[in-house]
Scaffold this motif. Structure first.
Motif, short mmCIF file in Angstrom:
data_model
loop_
_atom_site.label_atom_id
_atom_site.label_comp_id
_atom_site.label_asym_id
_atom_site.label_seq_id
_atom_site.Cartn_x
_atom_site.Cartn_y
_atom_site.Cartn_z
N THR A 117 8.91 -4.49 2.90
CA THR A 117 10.06 -4.00 3.66
C THR A 117 10.61 -2.76 2.97
O THR A 117 11.52 -2.84 2.14
CB THR A 117 11.12 -5.10 3.79
N PHE A 118 10.05 -1.62 3.33
CA PHE A 118 10.34 -0.35 2.66
C PHE A 118 11.83 -0.08 2.56
O PHE A 118 12.33 0.34 1.51
CB PHE A 118 9.63 0.77 3.43
N LYS A 121 10.23 5.59 9.39
CA LYS A 121 8.81 5.94 9.29
C LYS A 121 8.14 5.36 8.05
O LYS A 121 6.96 5.62 7.80
CB LYS A 121 8.64 7.46 9.28
N ASN A 122 8.92 4.58 7.27
CA ASN A 122 8.36 4.01 6.03
C ASN A 122 7.74 5.08 5.14
O ASN A 122 6.65 4.89 4.59
CB ASN A 122 7.33 2.92 6.34
N THR A 123 8.43 6.18 5.00
CA THR A 123 7.88 7.32 4.27
C THR A 123 8.88 7.87 3.27
O THR A 123 10.06 8.03 3.57
CB THR A 123 7.43 8.43 5.24
N SER A 161 3.42 0.71 3.16
CA SER A 161 3.17 -0.42 4.06
C SER A 161 3.01 -1.69 3.23
O SER A 161 2.83 -1.64 2.02
CB SER A 161 1.92 -0.18 4.92
N GLY A 162 3.12 -2.83 3.90
CA GLY A 162 2.93 -4.11 3.22
C GLY A 162 4.17 -4.70 2.59
O GLY A 162 4.11 -5.75 1.95
N ALA A 176 3.30 7.37 2.27
CA ALA A 176 3.35 6.40 3.36
C ALA A 176 3.27 5.00 2.79
O ALA A 176 2.32 4.68 2.06
CB ALA A 176 2.22 6.65 4.33
N GLN A 213 0.84 -1.19 0.00
CA GLN A 213 0.00 0.00 0.00
C GLN A 213 0.88 1.24 0.00
O GLN A 213 1.83 1.34 0.78
CB GLN A 213 -0.94 0.01 1.20
#
Length: 120
Positions: free
Chosen positions: A28-29, A76-78, A25-26, A23, A3
């Motif tokens: 491994t950023f 922050k996976n951002t 998710s889902g 942002a 996502q």
């Protein structure tokens, strides 16, 4: 499920600035190179910028070089895109994506993107 949620777009005057966020998710950023891609009205997808997993290397399209800065916060996976000195031709929907996906000519965005409009 992967996502990606973009935000931060809006209406800005020529010469103005915006900061986009994505942002993730889902997945491994921190393990993936990421990119920003845009689509102007009536035009195809245009690659804007990319960044390596550890932020060591970045790349920019000639059209935005010196004005845009890509960055990421793996904690922050951002993903971010700082856009300065905006021009009307920067008007587009901006999408973030894994670099590997966006570099495939068959790829098309599945996220909603964020609209950037540069106009006086």
């Amino acid at each position: 499920e992967v996502q990606l949620v973009e935000s931060g777009g809006g209406l800005v005057q020529p010469g103005g600035s915006l900061r986009l966020s994505c942002a993730a998710s889902g997945f491994t950023f921190r393990s993936y190179a990421m990119s920003w891609v845009r689509q102007a009205p009536g035009k195809g997808l245009e690659w804007v910028s990319r960044i390596s997993p550890g932020s060591v290397t970045t790349g920019y399209a000639d059209s935005v070089k010196g004005r845009f800065t890509i960055s990421r916060d793996n904690a922050k996976n951002t993903l971010y895109l700082q856009m300065n000195s905006l021009k009307p031709e920067d008007t587009a929907v901006y999408y973030c994506a894994k670099w590997a996906d966006s570099s495939d000519t068959r790829w098309s965005p599945t996220s909603q993107g964020t609209q950037v409009t540069v106009s006086s």
